[in-house]
Design a protein around this motif. Structure first.
Motif: not given
Length: 93
Positions: A1-16
């Protein structure tokens, strides 16, 4: 569960998004610290609060007329004046 949340929010598209929210939080934090530290109407200490309302106009004027306000006072309210004049000045065409 925690890794899927991290994969969802720690993408290069959300850095801005993170950068924009970080800048907004930083501006709010700086304004909060500025008000607490140097605003003449904010009194944190009990001794200063007991003084009541002070007619300290010079200190209020000094707080209001800060560096940024003095810097932009005589500037035109444009973000890119050269581009604006290029597209709006009829003598250039």
């Amino acid at each position: 569960m925690a890794s899927s949340t991290a994969n969802r929010w720690l993408r290069p598209e959300v850095y801005p998004l993170f950068a924009a929210v970080g800048v907004a939080v930083g501006i709010c934090g700086l304004q909060l610290v500025r008000n607490i530290c140097i605003n003449p109407e904010v009194r944190v200490n009990k001794e200063h609060r007991a003084a009541g309302v002070l007619d300290n106009f010079a200190e209020g004027e000094k707080y209001t007329e800060h560096f940024l306000r003095k810097f932009v006072r005589n500037k035109s309210p444009e973000i890119m004046p050269s581009i604006n004049s290029f597209f709006t000045d009829p003598s250039r065409s």
